[in-house]
Design a protein around this motif. Structure first.
Motif, mmCIF file in Angstrom:
data_model
loop_
_atom_site.group_PDB
_atom_site.id
_atom_site.type_symbol
_atom_site.label_atom_id
_atom_site.label_comp_id
_atom_site.label_asym_id
_atom_site.label_seq_id
_atom_site.Cartn_x
_atom_site.Cartn_y
_atom_site.Cartn_z
ATOM 1 N N PHE A 213 0.853 -1.182 0.000
ATOM 2 C CA PHE A 213 0.000 0.000 0.000
ATOM 3 C C PHE A 213 0.888 1.231 0.000
ATOM 4 O O PHE A 213 1.842 1.313 0.767
ATOM 5 N N VAL A 214 0.569 2.177 -0.873
ATOM 6 C CA VAL A 214 1.376 3.390 -1.032
ATOM 7 C C VAL A 214 0.487 4.604 -0.824
ATOM 8 O O VAL A 214 -0.547 4.739 -1.482
ATOM 9 N N ALA A 215 0.895 5.476 0.097
ATOM 10 C CA ALA A 215 0.179 6.718 0.361
ATOM 11 C C ALA A 215 1.008 7.881 -0.164
ATOM 12 O O ALA A 215 2.186 8.005 0.167
ATOM 13 N N ARG A 216 0.372 8.723 -0.980
ATOM 14 C CA ARG A 216 1.023 9.911 -1.541
ATOM 15 C C ARG A 216 0.284 11.140 -1.038
ATOM 16 O O ARG A 216 -0.879 11.349 -1.387
ATOM 17 N N ALA A 217 0.977 11.914 -0.219
ATOM 18 C CA ALA A 217 0.354 13.084 0.400
ATOM 19 C C ALA A 217 1.026 14.364 -0.065
ATOM 20 O O ALA A 217 2.211 14.372 -0.414
ATOM 21 N N ARG A 218 0.248 15.438 -0.020
ATOM 22 C CA ARG A 218 0.765 16.745 -0.423
ATOM 23 C C ARG A 218 0.135 17.828 0.435
ATOM 24 O O ARG A 218 -0.998 17.688 0.900
ATOM 25 N N VAL A 219 0.861 18.895 0.600
ATOM 26 C CA VAL A 219 0.336 20.065 1.297
ATOM 27 C C VAL A 219 -0.540 20.829 0.319
ATOM 28 O O VAL A 219 -0.119 21.148 -0.791
ATOM 29 N N VAL A 220 -1.760 21.110 0.741
ATOM 30 C CA VAL A 220 -2.690 21.886 -0.070
ATOM 31 C C VAL A 220 -2.517 23.368 0.234
ATOM 32 O O VAL A 220 -2.464 24.197 -0.670
ATOM 33 N N LYS A 221 -2.417 23.691 1.543
ATOM 34 C CA LYS A 221 -2.197 25.076 1.954
ATOM 35 C C LYS A 221 -1.437 25.108 3.274
ATOM 36 O O LYS A 221 -1.947 24.656 4.286
ATOM 37 N N PRO A 222 -0.210 25.620 3.243
ATOM 38 C CA PRO A 222 0.528 25.774 4.501
ATOM 39 C C PRO A 222 0.130 27.079 5.188
ATOM 40 O O PRO A 222 -0.322 28.013 4.537
ATOM 41 N N GLY A 223 0.289 27.106 6.474
ATOM 42 C CA GLY A 223 0.029 28.323 7.227
ATOM 43 C C GLY A 223 0.917 28.356 8.462
ATOM 44 O O GLY A 223 1.628 27.394 8.751
ATOM 45 N N LYS A 224 0.866 29.457 9.194
ATOM 46 C CA LYS A 224 1.694 29.591 10.396
ATOM 47 C C LYS A 224 1.203 28.714 11.532
ATOM 48 O O LYS A 224 1.992 28.215 12.326
ATOM 49 N N SER A 225 -0.107 28.506 11.638
ATOM 50 C CA SER A 225 -0.641 27.710 12.736
ATOM 51 C C SER A 225 -1.370 26.450 12.282
ATOM 52 O O SER A 225 -1.598 25.553 13.077
ATOM 53 N N GLN A 226 -1.725 26.368 10.997
ATOM 54 C CA GLN A 226 -2.426 25.204 10.455
ATOM 55 C C GLN A 226 -1.865 24.853 9.089
ATOM 56 O O GLN A 226 -1.462 25.740 8.335
ATOM 57 N N VAL A 227 -1.916 23.549 8.769
ATOM 58 C CA VAL A 227 -1.504 23.086 7.446
ATOM 59 C C VAL A 227 -2.590 22.146 6.930
ATOM 60 O O VAL A 227 -2.986 21.205 7.632
ATOM 61 N N PHE A 228 -3.079 22.412 5.731
ATOM 62 C CA PHE A 228 -4.083 21.560 5.092
ATOM 63 C C PHE A 228 -3.375 20.622 4.118
ATOM 64 O O PHE A 228 -2.536 21.076 3.331
ATOM 65 N N THR A 229 -3.723 19.336 4.177
ATOM 66 C CA THR A 229 -3.081 18.341 3.320
ATOM 67 C C THR A 229 -4.131 17.439 2.680
ATOM 68 O O THR A 229 -5.278 17.377 3.129
ATOM 69 N N ALA A 230 -3.718 16.698 1.655
ATOM 70 C CA ALA A 230 -4.584 15.713 0.994
ATOM 71 C C ALA A 230 -3.724 14.506 0.643
ATOM 72 O O ALA A 230 -2.499 14.616 0.497
ATOM 73 N N CYS A 231 -4.376 13.354 0.505
ATOM 74 C CA CYS A 231 -3.638 12.114 0.276
ATOM 75 C C CYS A 231 -4.468 11.135 -0.550
ATOM 76 O O CYS A 231 -5.696 11.107 -0.445
ATOM 77 N N GLU A 232 -3.778 10.329 -1.330
ATOM 78 C CA GLU A 232 -4.380 9.199 -2.028
ATOM 79 C C GLU A 232 -3.649 7.945 -1.572
ATOM 80 O O GLU A 232 -2.422 7.955 -1.451
ATOM 81 N N LEU A 233 -4.405 6.879 -1.323
ATOM 82 C CA LEU A 233 -3.830 5.597 -0.933
ATOM 83 C C LEU A 233 -4.087 4.598 -2.051
ATOM 84 O O LEU A 233 -5.235 4.423 -2.486
ATOM 85 N N TYR A 234 -3.021 3.951 -2.492
ATOM 86 C CA TYR A 234 -3.084 2.983 -3.578
ATOM 87 C C TYR A 234 -2.713 1.593 -3.074
ATOM 88 O O TYR A 234 -1.837 1.458 -2.216
ATOM 89 N N ALA A 235 -3.364 0.584 -3.641
ATOM 90 C CA ALA A 235 -2.986 -0.807 -3.407
ATOM 91 C C ALA A 235 -2.233 -1.272 -4.647
ATOM 92 O O ALA A 235 -2.676 -1.035 -5.778
ATOM 93 N N GLN A 236 -1.096 -1.909 -4.431
ATOM 94 C CA GLN A 236 -0.298 -2.434 -5.532
ATOM 95 C C GLN A 236 -0.297 -3.956 -5.476
ATOM 96 O O GLN A 236 -0.131 -4.538 -4.409
ATOM 97 N N ALA A 237 -0.481 -4.571 -6.640
ATOM 98 C CA ALA A 237 -0.431 -6.026 -6.754
ATOM 99 C C ALA A 237 -0.183 -6.397 -8.206
ATOM 100 O O ALA A 237 -0.748 -5.766 -9.110
ATOM 101 N N ALA A 238 0.672 -7.382 -8.415
ATOM 102 C CA ALA A 238 0.969 -7.906 -9.759
ATOM 103 C C ALA A 238 1.318 -6.796 -10.747
ATOM 104 O O ALA A 238 0.873 -6.813 -11.896
#
Length: 141
Positions: A95-120
């Motif tokens: 399983f591979v999770a790829r995350a990225r920062v959507v919006k950084p801030g001084k007190s909060q950071v918004f992120t998003a991620c996709e999780l993939y299953a790999q086989a064969a």
């Protein structure tokens, strides 16, 4: 916001400090400012009753990847909210999770991620998620 001088080394060091991450076998594949990729191999003890990756582990992978992505731009962070969308049963060899920062801030950071299953040699999207992280004062690790 200042990014860490060597995000990959820093995130790998943070990952090694977490007993849960070691138990899961989470490895940091890549890290750059605002982006992280982590992976975990399938093993029966991370499954649920029907043999799929447990939803708790799906959430943990998304939360971990998002936290690491945020840490590359904001330093020490703590999740204050996260949501997960399970799109299909999570079955695979890895399983591979790829995350990225959507919006950084001084007190909060918004992120998003996709999780993939790999086989064969194939990869399927099994879940998505978003995390809101609070920046915590003090050194990263």
């Amino acid at each position: 916001m200042d990014s860490l001088p060597d995000p990959l080394a820093q995130i790998r060091a943070i990952n090694q400090t977490a007993a849960f991450n070691r138990w899961c076998g989470i490895e940091v594949i890549s890290a750059e400012p605002g982006k992280v990729e982590i992976a975990m191999a399938w093993r029966p003890e991370v499954g649920q009753y029907a043999g799929f990756l447990h939803a708790g582990l799906i959430g943990a992978l998304i939360d971990t990847a998002c936290g690491f992505a945020a840490a590359t731009v904001a330093g020490r962070v703590l999740a204050s909210h996260f949501s997960v969308n399970c799109l299909r049963p999570a079955t695979g060899e890895r399983f591979v999770a790829r995350a990225r920062v959507v919006k950084p801030g001084k007190s909060q950071v918004f992120t998003a991620c996709e999780l993939y299953a790999q086989a064969a040699g194939a990869e399927k999207l099994v879940a998505t998620g978003e995390t809101l992280l609070s920046v915590v004062a003090g050194p990263v690790a």
